[in-house]
Design a protein around this motif. Structure first.
Motif, PDB file in Angstrom:
ATOM      1  N   PRO A 288      -6.296  39.204  25.279  1.00  0.00           N
ATOM      2  CA  PRO A 288      -5.227  39.665  24.373  1.00  0.00           C
ATOM      3  C   PRO A 288      -4.994  38.726  23.199  1.00  0.00           C
ATOM      4  O   PRO A 288      -4.714  39.166  22.087  1.00  0.00           O
ATOM      5  N   GLY A 289      -5.125  37.421  23.418  1.00  0.00           N
ATOM      6  CA  GLY A 289      -4.906  36.454  22.342  1.00  0.00           C
ATOM      7  C   GLY A 289      -6.194  35.884  21.788  1.00  0.00           C
ATOM      8  O   GLY A 289      -6.223  34.726  21.354  1.00  0.00           O
ATOM      9  N   CYS A 290      -7.266  36.675  21.779  1.00  0.00           N
ATOM     10  CA  CYS A 290      -8.568  36.176  21.344  1.00  0.00           C
ATOM     11  C   CYS A 290      -8.504  35.679  19.900  1.00  0.00           C
ATOM     12  O   CYS A 290      -7.708  36.148  19.090  1.00  0.00           O
ATOM     13  N   ARG A 291      -9.387  34.730  19.599  1.00  0.00           N
ATOM     14  CA  ARG A 291      -9.510  34.206  18.231  1.00  0.00           C
ATOM     15  C   ARG A 291     -10.839  34.655  17.646  1.00  0.00           C
ATOM     16  O   ARG A 291     -11.883  34.509  18.279  1.00  0.00           O
ATOM     17  N   LEU A 292     -10.793  35.190  16.435  1.00  0.00           N
ATOM     18  CA  LEU A 292     -11.984  35.679  15.756  1.00  0.00           C
ATOM     19  C   LEU A 292     -12.114  34.964  14.423  1.00  0.00           C
ATOM     20  O   LEU A 292     -11.197  34.986  13.603  1.00  0.00           O
ATOM     21  N   TYR A 293     -13.280  34.337  14.193  1.00  0.00           N
ATOM     22  CA  TYR A 293     -13.567  33.647  12.943  1.00  0.00           C
ATOM     23  C   TYR A 293     -14.624  34.444  12.193  1.00  0.00           C
ATOM     24  O   TYR A 293     -15.684  34.753  12.733  1.00  0.00           O
ATOM     25  N   ASP A 294     -14.352  34.763  10.919  1.00  0.00           N
ATOM     26  CA  ASP A 294     -15.338  35.450  10.093  1.00  0.00           C
ATOM     27  C   ASP A 294     -15.163  35.012   8.645  1.00  0.00           C
ATOM     28  O   ASP A 294     -14.505  34.001   8.361  1.00  0.00           O
ATOM     29  N   ASP A 295     -15.759  35.755   7.702  1.00  0.00           N
ATOM     30  CA  ASP A 295     -15.661  35.385   6.291  1.00  0.00           C
ATOM     31  C   ASP A 295     -14.224  35.308   5.794  1.00  0.00           C
ATOM     32  O   ASP A 295     -13.929  34.605   4.821  1.00  0.00           O
ATOM     33  N   SER A 296     -13.345  36.064   6.426  1.00  0.00           N
ATOM     34  CA  SER A 296     -11.963  36.118   5.934  1.00  0.00           C
ATOM     35  C   SER A 296     -11.037  35.179   6.692  1.00  0.00           C
ATOM     36  O   SER A 296      -9.815  35.352   6.651  1.00  0.00           O
ATOM     37  N   GLY A 297     -11.581  34.185   7.377  1.00  0.00           N
ATOM     38  CA  GLY A 297     -10.746  33.203   8.047  1.00  0.00           C
ATOM     39  C   GLY A 297     -10.644  33.477   9.537  1.00  0.00           C
ATOM     40  O   GLY A 297     -11.508  34.116  10.141  1.00  0.00           O
ATOM     41  N   VAL A 298      -9.562  33.007  10.134  1.00  0.00           N
ATOM     42  CA  VAL A 298      -9.361  33.161  11.571  1.00  0.00           C
ATOM     43  C   VAL A 298      -8.294  34.217  11.821  1.00  0.00           C
ATOM     44  O   VAL A 298      -7.289  34.289  11.118  1.00  0.00           O
ATOM     45  N   HIS A 299      -8.546  35.070  12.814  1.00  0.00           N
ATOM     46  CA  HIS A 299      -7.613  36.127  13.186  1.00  0.00           C
ATOM     47  C   HIS A 299      -7.277  35.974  14.659  1.00  0.00           C
ATOM     48  O   HIS A 299      -8.120  35.578  15.467  1.00  0.00           O
ATOM     49  N   PHE A 300      -6.051  36.317  15.010  1.00  0.00           N
ATOM     50  CA  PHE A 300      -5.588  36.181  16.382  1.00  0.00           C
ATOM     51  C   PHE A 300      -5.186  37.547  16.932  1.00  0.00           C
ATOM     52  O   PHE A 300      -4.526  38.338  16.252  1.00  0.00           O
ATOM     53  N   GLY A 301      -5.593  37.812  18.166  1.00  0.00           N
ATOM     54  CA  GLY A 301      -5.129  39.004  18.844  1.00  0.00           C
ATOM     55  C   GLY A 301      -6.080  40.174  18.798  1.00  0.00           C
ATOM     56  O   GLY A 301      -6.823  40.372  17.835  1.00  0.00           O
ATOM     57  N   VAL A 302      -6.046  40.962  19.846  1.00  0.00           N
ATOM     58  CA  VAL A 302      -6.999  42.045  20.022  1.00  0.00           C
ATOM     59  C   VAL A 302      -6.724  43.225  19.094  1.00  0.00           C
ATOM     60  O   VAL A 302      -7.639  43.973  18.740  1.00  0.00           O
ATOM     61  N   GLU A 303      -5.480  43.431  18.678  1.00  0.00           N
ATOM     62  CA  GLU A 303      -5.167  44.599  17.851  1.00  0.00           C
ATOM     63  C   GLU A 303      -5.867  44.538  16.496  1.00  0.00           C
ATOM     64  O   GLU A 303      -6.345  45.557  15.991  1.00  0.00           O
ATOM     65  N   GLN A 304      -5.938  43.359  15.889  1.00  0.00           N
ATOM     66  CA  GLN A 304      -6.653  43.236  14.619  1.00  0.00           C
ATOM     67  C   GLN A 304      -8.131  43.545  14.796  1.00  0.00           C
ATOM     68  O   GLN A 304      -8.761  44.169  13.933  1.00  0.00           O
ATOM     69  N   LEU A 305      -8.697  43.131  15.915  1.00  0.00           N
ATOM     70  CA  LEU A 305     -10.097  43.399  16.188  1.00  0.00           C
ATOM     71  C   LEU A 305     -10.343  44.897  16.340  1.00  0.00           C
ATOM     72  O   LEU A 305     -11.322  45.441  15.810  1.00  0.00           O
ATOM     73  N   ILE A 306      -9.476  45.579  17.035  1.00  0.00           N
ATOM     74  CA  ILE A 306      -9.620  47.023  17.226  1.00  0.00           C
ATOM     75  C   ILE A 306      -9.492  47.752  15.895  1.00  0.00           C
ATOM     76  O   ILE A 306     -10.276  48.663  15.581  1.00  0.00           O
ATOM     77  N   ALA A 307      -8.525  47.362  15.085  1.00  0.00           N
ATOM     78  CA  ALA A 307      -8.336  48.018  13.781  1.00  0.00           C
ATOM     79  C   ALA A 307      -9.569  47.832  12.897  1.00  0.00           C
ATOM     80  O   ALA A 307     -10.045  48.780  12.257  1.00  0.00           O
ATOM     81  N   GLY A 308     -10.117  46.627  12.853  1.00  0.00           N
ATOM     82  CA  GLY A 308     -11.296  46.376  12.031  1.00  0.00           C
ATOM     83  C   GLY A 308     -12.524  47.124  12.529  1.00  0.00           C
ATOM     84  O   GLY A 308     -13.318  47.642  11.737  1.00  0.00           O
ATOM     85  N   THR A 309     -12.687  47.191  13.851  1.00  0.00           N
ATOM     86  CA  THR A 309     -13.812  47.920  14.421  1.00  0.00           C
ATOM     87  C   THR A 309     -13.726  49.405  14.088  1.00  0.00           C
ATOM     88  O   THR A 309     -14.724  50.035  13.717  1.00  0.00           O
ATOM     89  N   MET A 310     -12.545  49.976  14.211  1.00  0.00           N
ATOM     90  CA  MET A 310     -12.376  51.393  13.916  1.00  0.00           C
ATOM     91  C   MET A 310     -12.682  51.688  12.451  1.00  0.00           C
ATOM     92  O   MET A 310     -13.328  52.692  12.122  1.00  0.00           O
TER      93      MET A 310
END
Length: 440
Positions: free
Chosen positions: A146-168
């Protein structure tokens, strides 16, 4: 364009080779196993002292190596076991999980994981297939913390909801996109936590809107790399490079204009938001010292990788490339660049160091599979910084400070690198250089 790239839009071109900072695949290449024939030996990758589940193959014949992992402050495990062979690996040429396949017994201990997965490579490839190919985006809830950290070109993102929104959003823009697994380099165990470096080919068509344009109908064929930290069936940290400039270029979108727009957007992270420190290239204000010799006899793959990055990018010793790369090395880099031979590897290194004369690099994480006889597959995550004061990749110097980070996959045979796939945050670097606010 492996030797010199002096135009401002070189980032959108496809030929300039690049060395240590970049990484990943294209559909027509020679598979890693063919370039380094020793890269798929026997054994099962079960850590020494672990108990193989019922149905597992015989114990490993090459003892795994246990070494310290990432520096303090990361979420990676404290120590990590390196598999001593390539038995648990992506089958060359297979590429994507076939749905409804009946899978066999587990080949390694996966306590805490769903019963359907046989090993960590099977887990990574099949969850990717289910999320992206089957478009079961909600499966992210089951496979990411639930509190995963994702690093990409746009910086660091926290939380699974942002990941789901970007994937969709990505699936909506490229609904027929196929994700072919080209390789997964892994290390660790279910007790330590696994680390994986997943390289995939993406092929599809742009038939839906996304951030940069409406549907273009054009074909996309590029590659990505994602490094994950996994425990108990959940990914809790991911470092991913989408090869963004290559995607924009193939869709006919102005890469430089898009980078400037991104740099001016409210969600663009400034240097102060990136959480990186100054690279310790010159200790105490003195000259950069050569990397120390190995402490013991034999080939130490981690030592050689760290020495390579330091000597080339901190000490400016390009002859280090000749010492560790095979004469016929195949090289694949950011924005779908490619090259052949040491001269192309040196060409990209020169371009980066000429563009950022004060550039320094540090290796943040190294793990690998294999052994001296059969070869090693190595994942390297690195970061660095520099000031745009020279002519090389991006035209007239802007005097701006930039943050770089990348993932490299290096394939060793008999102590030499025979193939490299490298990606770095080039689109993000362009945004840092082209944004309108000179003080940001």
């Amino acid at each position: 364009m492996s030797k010199a790239d002096d135009s401002r839009d070189a980032a959108a071109e496809q030929a300039a080779p690049k060395s240590v900072p970049d990484t990943a695949p294209d559909a027509g290449r020679t598979p890693s196993a063919a370039v380094a024939p020793a890269a798929r030996p026997g054994g099962n990758g079960i850590a020494t002292g672990s108990t193989a589940p019922a149905g597992a193959t015989a114990p490993v014949t090459t003892a795994p190596t246990t070494v310290p992992s990432s520096p303090p402050g990361t979420m990676a495990p404290g120590r990590r076991t390196m598999p001593g062979d390539h038995t648990i690996a992506v089958d060359p040429g297979y590429g994507v999980d076939a749905p409804n396949v009946v899978h066999g017994e587990r080949r390694q201990s996966l306590n805490g994981f769903e019963d359907t997965y046989t090993d960590i490579v099977d887990y990574i490839v099949r969850i990717t297939h289910r999320i992206w190919e089957d478009q079961d985006v909600g499966y992210i809830y089951d496979t990411y913390a639930p509190g995963c950290r994702l690093y990409d070109d746009s910086g660091v993102h926290f939380g699974v909801e942002q990941l789901i929104a970007g994937t969709m959003q990505s699936i909506n823009a490229f609904p027929d996109c196929r994700h072919y697994a080209d390789d997964v380099i892994w290390a660790g165990s279910d007790e330590e936590g696994f680390v994986t470096s997943h390289r995939a080919i993406n092929i599809g068509h742009h038939t839906g809107p996304w951030r940069w344009s409406g549907p273009t109908g054009r074909k996309l064929e590029t590659w990505v790399i994602a490094n994950c930290v996994v425990r108990n069936n959940e990914i809790y940290e991911e470092w991913v490079l989408y090869n963004t400039a290559a995607k924009l270029q193939q869709l006919g979108i102005d890469v430089l204009a898009a980078a400037r727009e991104y740099g001016n957007s409210k969600d663009f992270p400034g240097l102060g938001e990136r959480g990186f420190s100054e690279t310790d290239r010159i200790q105490g204000g003195r000259k950069p010292m050569p990397y120390p010799e190995p402490a013991g006899p034999g080939f130490d793959v981690e030592h050689e990788v760290r020495r390579l990055f330091h000597d080339v990018y901190n000490r400016r010793d390009l002859s280090a490339i000749d010492r560790i790369y095979a004469p016929t090395v195949r090289w694949h880099g950011t924005t779908n660049r490619s090259g052949y031979g040491r001269s192309d590897v040196r060409g990209m290194a020169r371009n980066l160091l000429a563009t950022f004369p004060d550039m320094g690099v540090q290796v943040d994480e190294v793990y690998w599979m294999g052994n001296d006889t059969d070869g090693q597959s190595v994942s390297v995550r690195w970061s660095g910084s520099g000031t745009h004061r020279g002519y090389g990749l991006y035209g007239d110097p802007t005097g701006r400070r930039v943050h770089l980070w990348g993932i490299s996959q290096l394939y060793f045979a008999q102590g030499r690198i025979v193939e490299e796939w490298s990606l770095f945050n080039e689109f993000d670097v362009l945004a840092q250089l082209l944004r309108d606010d000179p003080d940001a």
